[in-house]
Design a protein around this motif. Structure first.
Motif, mmCIF file in Angstrom:
data_model
loop_
_atom_site.group_PDB
_atom_site.id
_atom_site.type_symbol
_atom_site.label_atom_id
_atom_site.label_comp_id
_atom_site.label_asym_id
_atom_site.label_seq_id
_atom_site.Cartn_x
_atom_site.Cartn_y
_atom_site.Cartn_z
ATOM 1 N N LEU A 79 0.832 -1.212 0.000
ATOM 2 C CA LEU A 79 0.000 0.000 0.000
ATOM 3 C C LEU A 79 0.865 1.259 0.000
ATOM 4 N N ASP A 80 2.002 1.229 0.669
ATOM 5 C CA ASP A 80 2.934 2.367 0.632
ATOM 6 C C ASP A 80 3.412 2.626 -0.797
ATOM 7 N N GLN A 81 3.777 1.562 -1.514
ATOM 8 C CA GLN A 81 4.249 1.707 -2.894
ATOM 9 C C GLN A 81 3.156 2.287 -3.784
ATOM 10 N N VAL A 82 1.987 1.682 -3.733
ATOM 11 C CA VAL A 82 0.881 2.141 -4.572
ATOM 12 C C VAL A 82 0.480 3.562 -4.191
ATOM 13 N N GLY A 83 0.427 3.835 -2.905
ATOM 14 C CA GLY A 83 0.061 5.174 -2.437
ATOM 15 C C GLY A 83 1.066 6.228 -2.847
ATOM 16 N N SER A 84 2.347 5.894 -2.807
ATOM 17 C CA SER A 84 3.383 6.840 -3.225
ATOM 18 C C SER A 84 3.238 7.188 -4.704
ATOM 19 N N CYS A 85 3.026 6.178 -5.527
ATOM 20 C CA CYS A 85 2.846 6.421 -6.959
ATOM 21 C C CYS A 85 1.589 7.253 -7.209
ATOM 22 N N HIS A 86 0.520 6.885 -6.564
ATOM 23 C CA HIS A 86 -0.739 7.619 -6.735
ATOM 24 C C HIS A 86 -0.589 9.072 -6.276
ATOM 25 N N GLY A 87 0.051 9.277 -5.137
ATOM 26 C CA GLY A 87 0.237 10.624 -4.607
ATOM 27 C C GLY A 87 1.048 11.495 -5.538
ATOM 28 N N PHE A 88 2.095 10.934 -6.121
ATOM 29 C CA PHE A 88 2.931 11.688 -7.048
ATOM 30 C C PHE A 88 2.123 12.120 -8.269
ATOM 31 N N VAL A 89 1.415 11.177 -8.861
ATOM 32 C CA VAL A 89 0.613 11.480 -10.048
ATOM 33 C C VAL A 89 -0.478 12.493 -9.712
ATOM 34 N N ALA A 90 -1.137 12.312 -8.585
ATOM 35 C CA ALA A 90 -2.207 13.232 -8.189
ATOM 36 C C ALA A 90 -1.663 14.644 -7.962
ATOM 37 N N THR A 91 -0.505 14.740 -7.332
ATOM 38 C CA THR A 91 0.098 16.052 -7.086
ATOM 39 C C THR A 91 0.431 16.748 -8.395
ATOM 40 N N LEU A 92 1.037 16.008 -9.333
ATOM 41 C CA LEU A 92 1.341 16.619 -10.629
ATOM 42 C C LEU A 92 0.070 17.003 -11.366
ATOM 43 N N GLY A 93 -0.957 16.183 -11.252
ATOM 44 C CA GLY A 93 -2.222 16.501 -11.900
ATOM 45 C C GLY A 93 -2.823 17.798 -11.387
ATOM 46 N N ARG A 94 -2.540 18.118 -10.138
ATOM 47 C CA ARG A 94 -3.028 19.365 -9.555
ATOM 48 C C ARG A 94 -2.095 20.534 -9.877
ATOM 49 N N LEU A 95 -0.784 20.305 -9.839
ATOM 50 C CA LEU A 95 0.180 21.396 -9.968
ATOM 51 C C LEU A 95 0.486 21.814 -11.402
ATOM 52 N N VAL A 96 0.631 20.857 -12.301
ATOM 53 C CA VAL A 96 1.060 21.195 -13.662
ATOM 54 C C VAL A 96 0.102 22.172 -14.345
ATOM 55 N N PRO A 97 -1.221 21.971 -14.268
ATOM 56 C CA PRO A 97 -2.107 22.953 -14.909
ATOM 57 C C PRO A 97 -1.962 24.369 -14.326
ATOM 58 N N GLN A 98 -1.538 24.472 -13.091
ATOM 59 C CA GLN A 98 -1.358 25.786 -12.474
ATOM 60 C C GLN A 98 -0.129 26.521 -13.020
ATOM 61 N N LEU A 99 0.726 25.800 -13.727
ATOM 62 C CA LEU A 99 1.942 26.411 -14.268
ATOM 63 C C LEU A 99 1.676 27.224 -15.530
ATOM 64 N N ARG A 100 0.498 27.067 -16.097
ATOM 65 C CA ARG A 100 0.166 27.779 -17.342
ATOM 66 C C ARG A 100 0.388 29.280 -17.158
ATOM 67 N N GLY A 101 1.113 29.854 -18.100
ATOM 68 C CA GLY A 101 1.349 31.288 -18.073
ATOM 69 C C GLY A 101 2.554 31.711 -17.245
ATOM 70 N N GLN A 102 3.140 30.802 -16.490
ATOM 71 C CA GLN A 102 4.313 31.157 -15.693
ATOM 72 C C GLN A 102 5.574 30.973 -16.531
ATOM 73 N N GLU A 103 6.543 31.826 -16.281
ATOM 74 C CA GLU A 103 7.820 31.704 -16.961
ATOM 75 C C GLU A 103 8.876 31.297 -15.946
ATOM 76 N N PHE A 104 9.753 30.429 -16.381
ATOM 77 C CA PHE A 104 10.788 29.920 -15.495
ATOM 78 C C PHE A 104 12.159 30.254 -16.064
ATOM 79 N N THR A 105 13.095 30.473 -15.172
ATOM 80 C CA THR A 105 14.467 30.742 -15.605
ATOM 81 C C THR A 105 15.093 29.440 -16.099
ATOM 82 N N ASP A 106 16.199 29.587 -16.797
ATOM 83 C CA ASP A 106 16.926 28.397 -17.248
ATOM 84 C C ASP A 106 17.347 27.546 -16.053
ATOM 85 N N ASP A 107 17.797 28.174 -14.981
ATOM 86 C CA ASP A 107 18.203 27.437 -13.775
ATOM 87 C C ASP A 107 17.028 26.684 -13.163
ATOM 88 N N GLU A 108 15.871 27.318 -13.121
ATOM 89 C CA GLU A 108 14.690 26.645 -12.566
ATOM 90 C C GLU A 108 14.303 25.431 -13.411
#
Length: 87
Positions: free
Chosen positions: A18-47
């Motif tokens: 359950l730890d393994q499955v939960g870790s994978c699920h949590g990672f995907v869920a977090t990216l699913g929430r965060l990546v769309p919020q990046l729209r319109g943001q600009e990042f430096t080359d270092d970032e």
């Protein structure tokens, strides 16, 4: 106690699974929430480079998990340890 009580090992196995499955699920869920919020943001080359390095670490860890599940080899090799530590 584990050797004398197989039920304890079975419970530990379930928790680890359950730890393994939960870790994978949590990672995907977090990216699913965060990546769309990046729209319109600009990042430096270092970032961008920092995120890319972290993605490489994520890939290495995911590959390690996949290989471990396939072949039963669950030890870290020296090179993977260094990569996961960011060295």
């Amino acid at each position: 106690m584990r050797e004398r009580t197989p039920a304890v090992r079975a419970i530990e196995h379930t928790i680890e699974y359950l730890d393994q499955v939960g870790s994978c699920h949590g990672f995907v869920a977090t990216l699913g929430r965060l990546v769309p919020q990046l729209r319109g943001q600009e990042f430096t080359d270092d970032e961008r480079e920092t995120v890319r390095r972290q993605i490489g670490r994520v890939r290495a860890a995911a590959d390690w998990l996949e290989v471990a599940l396939d072949n039963g080899e669950f030890t870290l090799d020296k090179q993977l340890v260094q990569l996961l530590k960011g060295e």
